[in-house]
Write an enzyme that holds these catalytic residues in place. Sequence first.
Site, PDB file in Angstrom:
ATOM      1  N   GLY A  96       0.912  -1.287  -0.175  1.00  0.00           N
ATOM      2  CA  GLY A  96       0.015   0.027  -0.018  1.00  0.00           C
ATOM      3  C   GLY A  96       0.902   1.148  -0.155  1.00  0.00           C
ATOM      4  N   GLU A 148       4.128  -6.389   1.614  1.00  0.00           N
ATOM      5  CA  GLU A 148       3.613  -6.779   0.275  1.00  0.00           C
ATOM      6  C   GLU A 148       3.617  -5.567  -0.653  1.00  0.00           C
ATOM      7  OE1 GLU A 148       1.033 -10.699   1.861  1.00  0.00           O
ATOM      8  OE2 GLU A 148       0.102  -8.411   1.230  1.00  0.00           O
ATOM      9  N   GLY A 158       3.593  -3.646  -4.220  1.00  0.00           N
ATOM     10  CA  GLY A 158       3.239  -3.825  -5.527  1.00  0.00           C
ATOM     11  C   GLY A 158       3.659  -2.554  -6.180  1.00  0.00           C
ATOM     12  N   ARG A 159       2.709  -1.700  -6.145  1.00  0.00           N
ATOM     13  CA  ARG A 159       2.849  -0.220  -6.755  1.00  0.00           C
ATOM     14  C   ARG A 159       4.228   0.079  -6.465  1.00  0.00           C
ATOM     15  NH1 ARG A 159      -2.025   2.866  -7.177  1.00  0.00           N
ATOM     16  NH2 ARG A 159      -2.559   1.891  -5.485  1.00  0.00           N
ATOM     17  N   ARG A 197      -7.542   3.892 -14.163  1.00  0.00           N
ATOM     18  CA  ARG A 197      -7.415   4.506 -12.910  1.00  0.00           C
ATOM     19  C   ARG A 197      -8.012   5.961 -12.913  1.00  0.00           C
ATOM     20  NH1 ARG A 197      -3.389   5.269 -10.353  1.00  0.00           N
ATOM     21  NH2 ARG A 197      -4.183   4.524  -8.338  1.00  0.00           N
ATOM     22  N   CYS A 237     -15.678   5.128 -26.817  1.00  0.00           N
ATOM     23  CA  CYS A 237     -17.035   5.824 -26.722  1.00  0.00           C
ATOM     24  C   CYS A 237     -17.465   6.021 -25.461  1.00  0.00           C
ATOM     25  CB  CYS A 237     -17.933   5.060 -27.753  1.00  0.00           C
ATOM     26  SG  CYS A 237     -17.659   5.216 -29.299  1.00  0.00           S
ATOM     27  N   GLU A 238     -16.913   6.938 -24.716  1.00  0.00           N
ATOM     28  CA  GLU A 238     -17.341   7.231 -23.398  1.00  0.00           C
ATOM     29  C   GLU A 238     -16.607   8.603 -22.915  1.00  0.00           C
ATOM     30  OE1 GLU A 238     -17.667   4.004 -20.709  1.00  0.00           O
ATOM     31  OE2 GLU A 238     -17.481   5.102 -19.061  1.00  0.00           O
ATOM     32  N   TYR A 252      -1.229  -1.290 -12.023  1.00  0.00           N
ATOM     33  CA  TYR A 252      -2.524  -1.249 -12.040  1.00  0.00           C
ATOM     34  C   TYR A 252      -3.121  -0.707 -13.452  1.00  0.00           C
ATOM     35  CZ  TYR A 252      -1.903  -2.839  -7.057  1.00  0.00           C
ATOM     36  OH  TYR A 252      -1.578  -3.271  -6.099  1.00  0.00           O
TER      37      TYR A 252
END
Length: 463
Positions: free
Chosen positions: A278, A320, A322-323, A360, A391-392, A421
Amino acid sequence: MSRSAHPAGPRHADVLPEGHYSAPPADLNALDPKVWAQTVSRDEDGALTVGGIPVTRLAEEFGTPAYVLDETDFRARARAWRSAFGNDADVFYAGKAFLSRAVVRWLDEEGLNLDVCSGGELATALSAGMPADRIAFHGNNKSVAEIRRAVGAGVGRIVLDSFQEIVRVAHIAQSLGTRQRVQIRVTVGVEAHTHEFIATAHEDQKFGIPLAGGQAAEAVRRALQLDGLEVIGIHSHIGSQIFDMSGFEVAAHRVVGLLKDIRDEHGVELPEIDLGGGLGIAYTSDDDPREPHEIAKALTEIVARECEAARLSTPRLSVEPGRAIVGPTAFTVYEVGTIKPLDGLRTYVSVDGGMSDNIRTALYDADYSVALVSRRSEAEPMLSRVVGKHCESGDIVVRDAFLPGDLAPGDLIAVPATGAYCRSMASNYNHVLRPPVVAVADGEARVIVRRETEDDLLRLDVG
Ligand code: LLP
């Protein structure tokens, strides 16, 4: 291709509508080392280079959009985490941030362990040769097949997430004639200062077993009675993209409190504690992440202090990230397409990817930086919104950032800090094909995850 400024639109710093930005940077060509991978710089022609290779060459060879991952930086960050925690602790890289077989091999070589949270991640880890005893298996709803595969492969630990899973894993381990090492994931009731969707330690959410009301103590009581389980510790993960260490402090305090209660009730001192991942990274120059050695020092001290106060011997710590390892090591390179200046607002810069390669911004309102990378420009800053081709209207990659006012179709722009991510949460929305991941190191580039093709898409469509 024209390099002239656009005839209309808010190019100058004196026309600034509301948005997610501070003043334009003094030099739009500068590449802040906080947000760009370690080996990134500009060459004499002004093009960005990474691992000694100009991004223009990478785009020519591998196409755009593409995730470009700096292997040297990845390894350096993995090593920094490993050495910061030393031999009395374990670093499990969180594979959900980004996982591929090359990444698994780098982790193995750099001495890190691996956290997986699905059968797919487990299969990737095993197929790349990660020793099973260095794998931790997570998840709030692991299937029986996944548990059987993990236990059968001999994973080092399964992190139990519910009362049902305690019984299920014990049963499967026994049926396979083994005893599975497990940790029990608890929710410590901390409000992490991060986006609601990535906070995980408050009680009203799906992960873990609450400490509150004695539920976690009851989970441990049950797990200790089951022959198929070897309870090795307690696990807590409070959320993601966190800068403030105080949440970890409260979590450690509460987890150690549980270890003490377990010792008092059962006469057992559980040997391990995992404080999850985190730790935040810099997406823009406004973010100030901590270095691994500062984090390691803070966490180690917190745990030692809490254990001393509880008169417990200090358990083996694991984390742990990750990012914090993969996030800063990659950027996404896009080709600029349509450019639409909207008077009094901002200029919409469309790229050849979008929310399918980076969800994200749409999902968490995340902030990113962006730079023109195929050349240098001395043009005035232009308040821009980088949008995709989907298309958004929520298909936004970078909500507000300054790009040079002479930006033109065909230019390459890159969004840094997309290692975590982005590929792992990529989709095929609008049947857009997912970009490749190109790893660069020491003047060499190689594809570690190839670009999706229309054949890939059609192969799944068996109708
Ligand atoms: N350990 C556990 C049990 C986790 O659930 C996670 C992330 C990590 C470690 C790694 O967290 P990190 O160090 O990477 O922050 N998709 C979101 C993030 C979701 C994180 C899920 N769990 C995002 O893009 O921000």
